[in-house]
Enzyme design. Structure first.
Site, mmCIF file in Angstrom:
data_model
loop_
_atom_site.group_PDB
_atom_site.id
_atom_site.type_symbol
_atom_site.label_atom_id
_atom_site.label_comp_id
_atom_site.label_asym_id
_atom_site.label_seq_id
_atom_site.Cartn_x
_atom_site.Cartn_y
_atom_site.Cartn_z
ATOM 1 N N GLU A 277 0.800 -1.218 0.203
ATOM 2 C CA GLU A 277 0.063 -0.102 -0.182
ATOM 3 C C GLU A 277 0.973 1.156 -0.018
ATOM 4 O O GLU A 277 1.967 1.360 0.948
ATOM 5 C CB GLU A 277 -0.980 0.070 1.255
ATOM 6 C CG GLU A 277 -1.782 1.173 1.192
ATOM 7 C CD GLU A 277 -2.556 1.418 2.331
ATOM 8 O OE1 GLU A 277 -2.400 0.897 3.467
ATOM 9 O OE2 GLU A 277 -3.832 2.069 2.409
ATOM 10 N N GLU B 238 4.928 4.555 3.558
ATOM 11 C CA GLU B 238 4.391 5.951 3.775
ATOM 12 C C GLU B 238 5.570 7.016 3.845
ATOM 13 O O GLU B 238 6.686 6.592 4.392
ATOM 14 C CB GLU B 238 3.379 5.891 5.202
ATOM 15 C CG GLU B 238 3.249 7.348 5.868
ATOM 16 C CD GLU B 238 2.517 8.406 4.847
ATOM 17 O OE1 GLU B 238 1.188 7.907 4.431
ATOM 18 O OE2 GLU B 238 2.576 9.435 4.523
ATOM 19 N N ASP C 14 -3.719 11.512 -2.201
ATOM 20 C CA ASP C 14 -3.533 12.992 -2.351
ATOM 21 C C ASP C 14 -4.383 13.194 -3.774
ATOM 22 O O ASP C 14 -3.460 12.976 -4.601
ATOM 23 C CB ASP C 14 -2.407 13.635 -2.015
ATOM 24 C CG ASP C 14 -1.671 13.413 -0.694
ATOM 25 O OD1 ASP C 14 -2.671 13.065 0.310
ATOM 26 O OD2 ASP C 14 -0.548 13.256 -0.411
ATOM 27 N N LYS D 242 -4.855 20.915 -8.347
ATOM 28 C CA LYS D 242 -4.513 22.106 -9.094
ATOM 29 C C LYS D 242 -4.156 21.385 -10.413
ATOM 30 O O LYS D 242 -3.382 20.273 -10.374
ATOM 31 C CB LYS D 242 -3.402 23.017 -8.574
ATOM 32 C CG LYS D 242 -3.973 23.961 -7.562
ATOM 33 C CD LYS D 242 -2.607 24.968 -7.243
ATOM 34 C CE LYS D 242 -3.317 25.655 -6.214
ATOM 35 N NZ LYS D 242 -2.488 26.022 -5.270
ATOM 36 N N GLU E 177 -8.771 4.579 7.388
ATOM 37 C CA GLU E 177 -9.102 5.812 8.185
ATOM 38 C C GLU E 177 -9.961 6.813 7.673
ATOM 39 O O GLU E 177 -11.059 7.295 7.852
ATOM 40 C CB GLU E 177 -7.895 6.281 8.834
ATOM 41 C CG GLU E 177 -7.422 5.520 10.041
ATOM 42 C CD GLU E 177 -6.359 4.655 9.671
ATOM 43 O OE1 GLU E 177 -5.864 4.274 8.564
ATOM 44 O OE2 GLU E 177 -5.677 3.727 10.685
ATOM 45 N N TYR E 178 -9.421 7.177 6.313
ATOM 46 C CA TYR E 178 -10.171 8.235 5.564
ATOM 47 C C TYR E 178 -11.379 7.943 4.985
ATOM 48 O O TYR E 178 -12.428 8.633 5.101
ATOM 49 C CB TYR E 178 -9.435 8.667 4.425
ATOM 50 C CG TYR E 178 -8.382 9.887 4.794
ATOM 51 C CD1 TYR E 178 -7.540 9.513 5.738
ATOM 52 C CD2 TYR E 178 -8.386 10.982 3.924
ATOM 53 C CE1 TYR E 178 -6.258 10.939 5.997
ATOM 54 C CE2 TYR E 178 -7.768 12.075 4.050
ATOM 55 C CZ TYR E 178 -6.784 12.059 5.213
ATOM 56 O OH TYR E 178 -5.887 13.078 5.498
HETATM 57 C C1 SAM Z 1 -5.037 11.424 2.228
HETATM 58 S S1 SAM Z 1 -3.923 10.238 3.034
HETATM 59 C C2 SAM Z 1 -4.732 8.747 3.089
HETATM 60 C C3 SAM Z 1 -4.076 7.796 4.296
HETATM 61 C C4 SAM Z 1 -4.870 6.417 4.057
HETATM 62 N N1 SAM Z 1 -4.368 5.610 2.817
HETATM 63 C C5 SAM Z 1 -6.194 6.176 4.334
HETATM 64 O O1 SAM Z 1 -7.174 6.006 3.481
HETATM 65 O O2 SAM Z 1 -6.526 6.551 5.622
HETATM 66 C C6 SAM Z 1 -2.734 10.158 1.837
HETATM 67 C C7 SAM Z 1 -1.289 9.321 2.522
HETATM 68 O O3 SAM Z 1 -0.367 9.206 1.506
HETATM 69 C C8 SAM Z 1 0.938 9.816 1.594
HETATM 70 N N2 SAM Z 1 1.579 9.783 0.676
HETATM 71 C C9 SAM Z 1 1.299 10.623 -0.529
HETATM 72 N N3 SAM Z 1 2.267 10.840 -1.542
HETATM 73 C C10 SAM Z 1 2.941 9.513 -1.036
HETATM 74 C C11 SAM Z 1 4.202 8.944 -1.727
HETATM 75 N N4 SAM Z 1 4.587 9.412 -2.953
HETATM 76 N N5 SAM Z 1 4.681 7.930 -1.196
HETATM 77 C C12 SAM Z 1 4.383 7.559 0.064
HETATM 78 N N6 SAM Z 1 3.413 7.973 0.873
HETATM 79 C C13 SAM Z 1 2.616 9.123 0.160
HETATM 80 C C14 SAM Z 1 0.560 10.969 2.460
HETATM 81 O O4 SAM Z 1 1.784 11.360 3.335
HETATM 82 C C15 SAM Z 1 -0.617 10.538 3.258
HETATM 83 O O5 SAM Z 1 -0.265 10.039 4.609
#
Ligand code: SAM
Length: 211
Positions: free
Chosen positions: A43, A68, A116, A120, A190-191
């Site tokens: 993941e 992460e 994320d 934009k 969690e989201y």
């Molecule tokens: C919006 S959160 C969602 C967290 C989790 N997947 C959930 O659904 O609850 C997105 C997570 O992806 C991580 N993330 C974003 N780009 C990433 C990357 N290139 N490599 C590793 N983690 C990344 C961010 O730091 C953030 O914690």
């Protein structure tokens, strides 16, 4: 995910055996690390680790790796997961470095959960379903690649559908409202818990690419 910097994060990562700080040294040796030849599912952006941990509990015959990029966030994930789960590893790593961490074919499925959205227009190449990322995922997974995506963000979902199609992935189990669909066995993140409690639809798809 925005969280306050945790002053204990560094110590947690160093002392928690679930966190693999020398992940590049495990490249090509993940089967040895897990001590079995079971499939490996990764993941990207595992956040606080709920999804990957619940998967590791539910599917002991699969090895799970949560990646992460934010130190404090992976530290929270590591601290929350105190159960002995030999099939779960957590990495403080960025998805951009997948090829430093895995040999071709070393993992078989990738989960992107609530990535994320980078809303934009000029930042579209940072979205984790941008075709350049998709290409890198299928290259590293080798013969057969799987990407399973969930999001609450309609624009990101539409973008992703187009990107998967442009990169010739086969899509299935597409859902525009996962929680009101017939899909069984969903494991929430969690989201997802937060957004679905607010009544927002959850979008989901499975992408597959065979060489
Ligand atoms: C919006 S959160 C969602 C967290 C989790 N997947 C959930 O659904 O609850 C997105 C997570 O992806 C991580 N993330 C974003 N780009 C990433 C990357 N290139 N490599 C590793 N983690 C990344 C961010 O730091 C953030 O914690």
């Amino acid at each position: 995910m925005r969280i306050r910097k945790k002053p204990w994060a560094e110590a947690e990562l160093e002392n928690n055996s679930r966190v693999i700080l020398d992940a590049p040294a495990k490249k090509g040796k993940w089967a040895e690390f897990f001590d079995n030849d079971n499939p490996i599912y990764v993941e990207i952006g595992c956040g606080k680790g709920g999804f990957i941990t619940k998967n590791a509990q539910a599917y002991p015959e699969i090895n799970f790796i949560g990646m992460e990029r934010q130190q404090s966030v992976i530290a929270v994930a590591a601290r929350r997961t105190d159960e002995a789960l030999p099939n779960l590893a957590l990495l403080w790593e960025n998805a951009m470095n997948l090829s430093d961490l895995f040999e071709v074919g070393e993992f078989q499925r990738l989960y992107l959960n609530f990535s994320d959205p980078w809303p934009k227009k000029r930042t579209y190449k940072r979205r984790l379903t941008y075709r350049g990322y998709l290409e890198s995922y299928r290259n590293i997974m080798g013969e057969h690649a799987e990407v399973f995506l969930k999001t609450d963000n309609r624009n990101l979902f539409e973008f992703s559908l187009n990107e998967f199609c442009a990169d010739n992935w086969k899509l299935s189990n597409i859902s525009l409202d996962l929680h009101h669909s017939e899909f069984e066995g969903n494991i929430m993140t969690e989201y997802e818990e937060k957004f679905s409690a607010e009544g927002m639809p959850i979008y989901r798809l499975e992408g597959r690419y065979d060489k």
